[in-house]
Design a protein around this motif. Sequence first.
Motif, PDB file in Angstrom:
ATOM      1  N   CYS A 157       5.436 -10.982 -47.559  1.00 57.53           N
ATOM      2  CA  CYS A 157       5.857  -9.602 -47.596  1.00 57.53           C
ATOM      3  C   CYS A 157       5.905  -9.140 -49.052  1.00 57.53           C
TER       4      CYS A 157
ATOM      5  N   CYS B  70       8.536 -10.992 -51.253  1.00 59.15           N
ATOM      6  CA  CYS B  70       8.272 -12.384 -51.595  1.00 59.15           C
ATOM      7  C   CYS B  70       7.056 -12.533 -52.511  1.00 59.15           C
TER       8      CYS B  70
ATOM      9  N   CYS C 274       5.908 -13.114 -42.744  1.00 62.46           N
ATOM     10  CA  CYS C 274       5.926 -13.633 -44.110  1.00 62.46           C
ATOM     11  C   CYS C 274       6.162 -15.146 -44.078  1.00 62.46           C
TER      12      CYS C 274
ATOM     13  N   LYS D 218       7.297 -16.970 -46.334  1.00 63.04           N
ATOM     14  CA  LYS D 218       8.462 -17.394 -47.098  1.00 63.04           C
ATOM     15  C   LYS D 218       9.770 -17.046 -46.389  1.00 63.04           C
ATOM     16  N   CYS D 219       9.953 -15.754 -46.092  1.00 65.36           N
ATOM     17  CA  CYS D 219      11.247 -15.344 -45.532  1.00 65.36           C
ATOM     18  C   CYS D 219      11.194 -15.165 -44.009  1.00 65.36           C
TER      19      CYS D 219
HETATM   20 ZN   LIG Z   1       9.035 -12.427 -47.335  1.00 69.29          ZN
END
Ligand SMILES: [Zn+2]
Length: 118
Positions: free
Chosen positions: A113, A116, A92, A94-95
């Motif tokens: 994911c 997110c 992912c 973002k995370c």
């Molecule tokens: Zn994520």
Amino acid sequence: MTKKFIQEQKKELEIEKEKLEKQLSSFAEKSEKTKGDWQARMPSYNGGNLEEEADEVEEYSTRLALEKTLEGELNDVNLALEKIKKGQYGICEKCKKSISQERLKVYPQARYCKKCQG
Ligand SMILES: [Zn+2]
């Protein structure tokens, strides 16, 4: 994530890429200047009346919208292929956690994911 799974995803992505490029090239030109940029062609104008002209303008704006959508998808597909090359596929953006395989199966070019993506 197994090597085999990634190989399968890569195949899927390559098929998707070909499909998108085919769709795009049916009504748009690949930009020579900007990588990954496409330009929708104007529908051929053959000197009809005003009504026909309005139809063509409408047809062109439909093409523009479709071109934007397909171009975005194609960029995501290319990005995913790039990630496979770098060994970062399925993470992912973002995370930085792994994206679930079920999600990747449905949408191989997923960038985020489930959490997110929202
Ligand atoms: Zn994520």
